[in-house]
Enzyme design. Structure first.
Site, PDB file in Angstrom:
ATOM      1  N   CYS A 224      -2.958   8.793   3.107  1.00  0.00           N
ATOM      2  CA  CYS A 224      -2.617   8.210   1.812  1.00  0.00           C
ATOM      3  C   CYS A 224      -3.773   8.319   0.827  1.00  0.00           C
ATOM      4  O   CYS A 224      -3.558   8.492  -0.374  1.00  0.00           O
ATOM      5  CB  CYS A 224      -2.199   6.747   1.977  1.00  0.00           C
ATOM      6  SG  CYS A 224      -3.434   5.709   2.781  1.00  0.00           S
TER       7      CYS A 224
ATOM      8  N   GLU B 205       0.886  -1.171   0.000  1.00  0.00           N
ATOM      9  CA  GLU B 205       0.000   0.000   0.000  1.00  0.00           C
ATOM     10  C   GLU B 205       0.915   1.209   0.000  1.00  0.00           C
ATOM     11  O   GLU B 205       1.555   1.525   0.996  1.00  0.00           O
ATOM     12  CB  GLU B 205      -0.915  -0.030   1.226  1.00  0.00           C
ATOM     13  CG  GLU B 205      -2.146   0.864   1.077  1.00  0.00           C
ATOM     14  CD  GLU B 205      -1.891   2.294   1.526  1.00  0.00           C
ATOM     15  OE1 GLU B 205      -1.502   3.120   0.664  1.00  0.00           O
ATOM     16  OE2 GLU B 205      -2.070   2.574   2.703  1.00  0.00           O
TER      17      GLU B 205
END
Length: 500
Positions: free
Chosen positions: A277, A243
């Site tokens: 993010c 990720e």
């Protein structure tokens, strides 16, 4: 077992964690070297066998007890998150709540998702029963981020544990205390085996974990570091989940509830000092409502009061080096002709970055093409949301997105066109808060999924099993096939599969 004390040749190697709000020292933590990491993996092997013997019901009860233990000490954890990251305690408390809800779902649903299930064997193999079952990898390693030091890694750790694995957690060197706390609370439950271990250290510790023999590794961080993790794991064909951030866009149509859209835009762009993010970094708004939308966003942003107190709207930048990136992006946007309607170059301080709202920024500027990871946002107008989708997709990232329109059917159609692992219509980041939905991206945002049934399966090996129920009238799986059996095969090819 939590490696909070040096144990061998690296005993004199430590690092200091400081408070990002004022630079005051908080604690010293050991830097685990290859030997300590290898020992942790060895211990985890035995723990994984113990965990397997607990069975689905036993694992569920252990995890629910862990959930209750964290929830009962949530205030303590939120305070620790706040101290190590600089985020307000209110935001830290919300992070704990989200992590708890995912832990609860994983514990209660792992057996249902992963238990053996029957599948069709098809016409050709109808004399067989066919099954799929999911088995744990064994030992899962996780390298966590600093921006959401509980919510993000727990999406790996607790789902991996629910799937039957032992876990080894290397938290960010910027939030080591949180990682130690999570393992200590697990150990307080009285488990006889070190199922959850935390190892502290710097990048060298993370590198050691990649090559220490874990059965799968999950990494959260930058795309550049993600590539290094993949390269290291490739040496032993260790599967990985990556990720690696995003450059997420929000689309606002002319029929949208502009007040709600502006509220979510500000939350998505400025919350956690923009260090999310899947945060909102780019907004494409229909040209007919552009001015009204910018006015609403501007009003909400100017009301924010960032700082280092408990009542601040958001805190300082957790990672000092990120300040330079934010400054470079803002300077580049302004130099290329963009306009700052809130803040500007002077907004970037030594620790705290004041909100910056940029409009009419060229699409090839750094503030549009690279992840900024700060309390800034770019708002550009588009002729329609089809153009907005095209611009939103013109990036190497593919993590998340948001669409605001009163036409839900149109919102769903546009969501399908966005190159993103998750999209929320008329909300920001709702998909990450719903335990049944998978979370992850593509491209420079990485691959693999945490959360939901896909997250449980991510940390399981699928196994195919067949059981012959009776002898088939014709036997094709032999070296002495009969000519008449092959005639039947040819007939099936022509008449069963070859015709509409």
């Amino acid at each position: 077992m939590t490696t909070t004390e040096p144990t061998n040749s690296t005993a004199d190697r430590t690092f200091a964690k400081v408070d990002p709000r004022d630079g005051a020292p908080l604690a010293e933590y050991p830097i685990a070297g290859p030997e300590e990491v290898a020992l942790a993996v060895e211990r985890a092997r035995g723990a994984a066998r113990w965990w397997a013997n607990q069975g689905p019901r036993g694992r569920r009860e252990w995890l629910l007890e862990y959930k209750r233990a964290i929830a009962s000490r949530a205030e303590e954890l939120a305070t620790l998150i706040s101290v190590e990251t600089g985020k307000p305690e209110e935001d830290a408390t919300l992070e704990v709540m989200l992590a708890i809800s995912h832990l609860d779902w994983a514990a209660k649903n792992a057996d249902k998702v992963l238990r053996r299930r029957s599948v069709s064997a098809g016409l050709l193999m109808s004399n067989h029963a066919a099954y799929v079952e999911y088995q744990p990898y064994g030992v899962v390693g996780a390298i966590g981020p600093w921006n959401y030091p509980v919510f993000t890694p727990m999406g790996t750790l607790t789902y991996a544990m629910a799937a039957g694995n032992a876990v080894i957690f290397k938290p960010s060197e910027h939030t080591p205390g949180v990682g130690v706390w999570l393992a200590d609370v697990w150990n307080s439950l009285g488990a006889s085996q070190p199922l959850f271990q935390t190892i502290t250290g710097d990048g060298s510790t993370g590198a050691a974990l990649c090559t220490a023999g874990v059965d799968k590794l999950a990494f959260t961080g930058s795309a550049a570091t993600g590539r290094k993790v993949m390269a290291a794991c490739a040496e032993t064909l260790t599967p990985v989940v990556i990720e690696a951030g995003g450059k997420d866009a929000m689309l606002v149509d002319r029929d949208a509830d502009l007040e709600a859209a502006a509220d979510q835009a500000v939350f998505g762009a400025m919350g956690n000092a923009g260090q999310t993010c899947a945060g909102v970094e780019r907004i494409y708004v229909h040209k007919e409502v552009r001015d009204d939308f910018v006015r609403r966003v501007t009003g909400k942003v100017t009301a924010l009061i960032p700082g280092t107190s408990s009542t601040s709207s958001y805190g300082p930048m957790t990672l000092p080096g990120q300040v330079d990136i934010v400054r470079r992006h803002v300077d580049d946007a302004l130099a290329r002709g963009g306009t700052a309607v809130v803040g500007g170059a002077d907004s970037v301080g030594e620790r705290v970055v004041e909100p910056v709202v940029l409009v009419d920024v060229p699409e090839d500027s750094l503030a549009v093409t690279e992840e900024t990871f700060g309390p800034t946002v770019v708002i550009n107008s588009v002729a329609d949301l089809e153009e907005g989708v095209q611009k939103a997709n013109a990036t190497t990232y593919g993590l998340g997105g948001a669409i605001f329109t009163k036409n839900r059917k149109r919102g769903l159609a546009l969501a399908e066109k966005l190159n993103a692992g998750g999209v929320s219509v008329n909300a920001f980041l709702a998909f990450a808060a719903i335990p049944t939905l998978p979370f992850g991206g593509s491209g420079d945002s990485g691959f693999g999924r945490i959360h939901g049934a896909d997250g449980l399966r991510e940390f399981s090996r699928p196994k195919a099993i067949t059981v012959q129920k009776f002898q088939a009238p014709m036997n094709l799986m032999t070296m002495t096939r009969k000519p008449r059996d092959m005639k039947v095969v040819k007939w099936m090819l022509a008449n069963v599969h070859g015709k509409r």
